[in-house]
Write an enzyme that holds these catalytic residues in place. Structure first.
Site, PDB file in Angstrom:
ATOM      1  CG  HIS A   1      -0.338   0.171   2.543  1.00 22.92           C
ATOM      2  ND1 HIS A   1      -0.130   1.402   3.126  1.00 22.92           N
ATOM      3  CD2 HIS A   1       0.104  -0.746   3.434  1.00 22.92           C
ATOM      4  CE1 HIS A   1       0.404   1.238   4.328  1.00 22.92           C
ATOM      5  NE2 HIS A   1       0.571  -0.056   4.535  1.00 22.92           N
TER       6      HIS A   1
ATOM      7  CG  ASP B   1      -2.996   3.889   2.638  1.00 20.96           C
ATOM      8  OD1 ASP B   1      -2.560   2.885   2.044  1.00 20.96           O
ATOM      9  OD2 ASP B   1      -3.640   3.832   3.708  1.00 20.96           O
TER      10      ASP B   1
ATOM     11  CG  ASP C   1       3.100   1.147   7.655  1.00 22.66           C
ATOM     12  OD1 ASP C   1       2.666   0.380   6.785  1.00 22.66           O
ATOM     13  OD2 ASP C   1       2.419   1.530   8.624  1.00 22.66           O
TER      14      ASP C   1
ATOM     15  CD  GLU D   1      -2.512  -1.387   5.907  1.00 15.15           C
ATOM     16  OE1 GLU D   1      -2.400  -2.368   6.672  1.00 15.15           O
ATOM     17  OE2 GLU D   1      -2.099  -0.238   6.212  1.00 15.15           O
ATOM     18  CD  GLU D   2      -1.219   2.778   7.691  1.00 19.25           C
ATOM     19  OE1 GLU D   2      -1.809   2.438   8.726  1.00 19.25           O
ATOM     20  OE2 GLU D   2      -0.031   2.488   7.455  1.00 19.25           O
TER      21      GLU D   2
ATOM     22  CG  ASP E   1       2.147  -3.273   5.442  1.00 19.12           C
ATOM     23  OD1 ASP E   1       2.965  -2.432   5.866  1.00 19.12           O
ATOM     24  OD2 ASP E   1       0.930  -3.138   5.552  1.00 19.12           O
TER      25      ASP E   1
ATOM     26  CG  HIS F   1       1.729   3.956  12.391  1.00 20.76           C
ATOM     27  ND1 HIS F   1       0.461   3.580  12.725  1.00 20.76           N
ATOM     28  CD2 HIS F   1       1.921   3.487  11.147  1.00 20.76           C
ATOM     29  CE1 HIS F   1      -0.090   2.900  11.733  1.00 20.76           C
ATOM     30  NE2 HIS F   1       0.798   2.838  10.748  1.00 20.76           N
TER      31      HIS F   1
END
Length: 469
Positions: A83, A85, A114, A148-149, A172, A439
């Protein structure tokens, strides 16, 4: 085949293409025409798909939410799902989050771990096999998503119209191989029984805000109070609370209102114990002072059900599985206004064996007398592939060849696109000694690790998807 030597030949192009992808701010935003999750994720998707198109490979975009680049021919289909995003960058970066910096053999940018770095590594593994003339024994699709997030609109839309792979992996998470993932839920606990009559109170909670995503531990929190006669004593109490707890906080008086701010530490929602939830920390202070009726109801609920609830005990949903571990709870968003009341945005992850539907029904029954209710429930069930499945064993073999590490496949609390496939696993790209900055501020990825991950993906795809001489 010498995977590491082949990857080294493509190093400069790999880094260049990754830096371009990292330059795109692909945080989800409001839907606009032809961009269901915002212009940034759409632009990042187009960037990836165009890389394949420039190589003359078949490509497709579905609803500007997901797309694929296809390699090889055959009836069977193998999927590699990444992903583009990213979560919001947050505060405190030493560089601009979407202006990638290459220094000290690391790339620093939001999304480099990520999942833009691993997705680009997987793409280059496939590209190298293609460019070097290897013949695939089946079709292989690099499938790229953009939500995805958050809500997984991307995979929902993609698999409504596109073929489901027979097997595959998502780059991931972490090496060696993740063969199981906890169930992932989100829901809001909403304050509904507000007292709209005037209540004489010296301290009124006007607003509270903390967090941006269910799956992130909030790194900051802010409360706005109206203090009629005890301003100095409340300030002194807050200063004492900061000293006692060791938290970082500040205050200011603005137009007769007292604004309290507190800083925590962000972390992934699957590991809330690794962060410091600024929202719940600030609520601990509010629990020490006498608030108005509605504010007190909000804080009382938090004391009983939210603060310190990392394993589900306070929800009556604590559960342990031998391989998948314990329930985890992250209250990623906490909001309150004097007009609308409070909302707790919860991200709960659970292993196989917990009946979540029954658990949430019991919780709703338990809290109904408190003036709160549960809304907006989403639930992705636990995902599990046997660790002796041939796919798991082949991927393990490829990892072990390049690392010498004989660690076994394991399970996680996080969720990856692997759960969209019946025979899907997560495969890298973090190593056992990788500093996990997903994150978090100053997210970064070591160049040597990027190249090693690419070589492992190249080896794994060669072993599973290429016709041998």
């Amino acid at each position: 085949m010498d995977a590491k030597q082949l990857v080294s030949q493509y190093k400069d192009d790999l880094i260049k293409d990754l830096m371009g992808l990292l330059s795109i701010d692909s945080v989800k935003s409001d839907a606009v025409k032809d961009a269901p999750v915002g212009e940034g994720p759409k632009q990042a998707l187009e960037y990836m798909i165009n890389l394949g198109a420039q190589e003359g490979l078949p490509t497709k975009v579905v609803d500007n939410l997901a797309g694929h680049i296809e390699f090889g021919q055959g009836e069977k289909l193998f999927g590699v799902l990444g992903h583009v995003d990213v979560v919001p960058p947050g505060k405190g970066w030493t560089s601009e989050p979407f202006e990638p910096v290459l220094a000290n053999n690391e790339i620093t940018a939001r999304g480099v771990q990520d999942d833009k770095g691993p997705t680009m590594a997987a793409y280059y593994a496939l590209k190298i096999l293609h460019n070097e003339g290897y013949k695939f024994n089946q079709r292989v699709r690099l499938i790229v998503g953009t939500d995805e997030e958050s809500d997984w609109q991307c995979t929902d839309a993609y698999f409504k119209s596109e073929e489901m792979p027979d097997a595959g992996f998502s780059p991931d998470a972490a090496f060696p191989v993740i063969h199981g993932e906890k169930g992932i839920t989100s829901f809001n606990i909403v304050q509904t029984n507000l007292d709209d009559e005037y209540v004489d109170s010296d301290i009124e909670l006007k607003a509270f805000i903390s967090g941006e995503r269910y799956n992130m531990v909030p790194e900051s929190a802010e409360a706005k109070l109206k203090v009629l006669t005890q301003m100095s004593s409340i300030i002194q109490a807050y200063e004492g609370f900061i000293r006692k707890t060791g938290n970082t906080g500040k205050y200011e008086i603005d137009g007769g209102f007292l604004k309290l701010e507190l800083s925590g530490k962000s972390a992934h929602g699957s590991t809330p114990e690794e962060g410091v939830n600024a929202g719940t920390e600030l609520l601990k202070f509010l629990a020490e002072i006498e608030l108005d009726t509605n504010g007190r109801q909000f804080v009382n609920f938090a004391e009983k059900y939210i603060i310190g609830n990392l394993s589900g005990e306070q929800f009556g949903m604590a559960h342990h599985h031998e391989e998948m571990g314990n329930v985890s709870v992250n209250t990623g968003m906490i909001n309150y206004t004097e007009v609308d009341g409070g909302i707790f945005g919860v991200n709960l992850r659970y292993p196989a064996g917990l009946d979540f539907d029954q658990g949430i029904e019991n919780l709703e029954e338990t809290i109904k007398e408190t003036g709160f209710t549960i809304e907006d429930i989403s639930d992705q069930k636990p995902h599990y592939v046997d660790k002796n499945d041939p796919l798991v064993l082949k991927l393990l073999e490829s990892y072990q060849k390049h690392t010498g590490d004989d660690s076994e496949a394991f399970t996680i609390g996080g969720g990856t696109y692997a759960r969209t496939l019946e025979r899907g696993v997560a495969f890298g790209a973090m190593f056992s000694d990788t500093v996990d900055t997903m994150h978090q501020k100053d997210e970064r990825m070591n160049i040597d690790e990027l190249l090693l991950a690419t070589a492992i993906y190249l080896e794994a795809l060669y072993n599973t998807c290429v016709v041998k001489p």
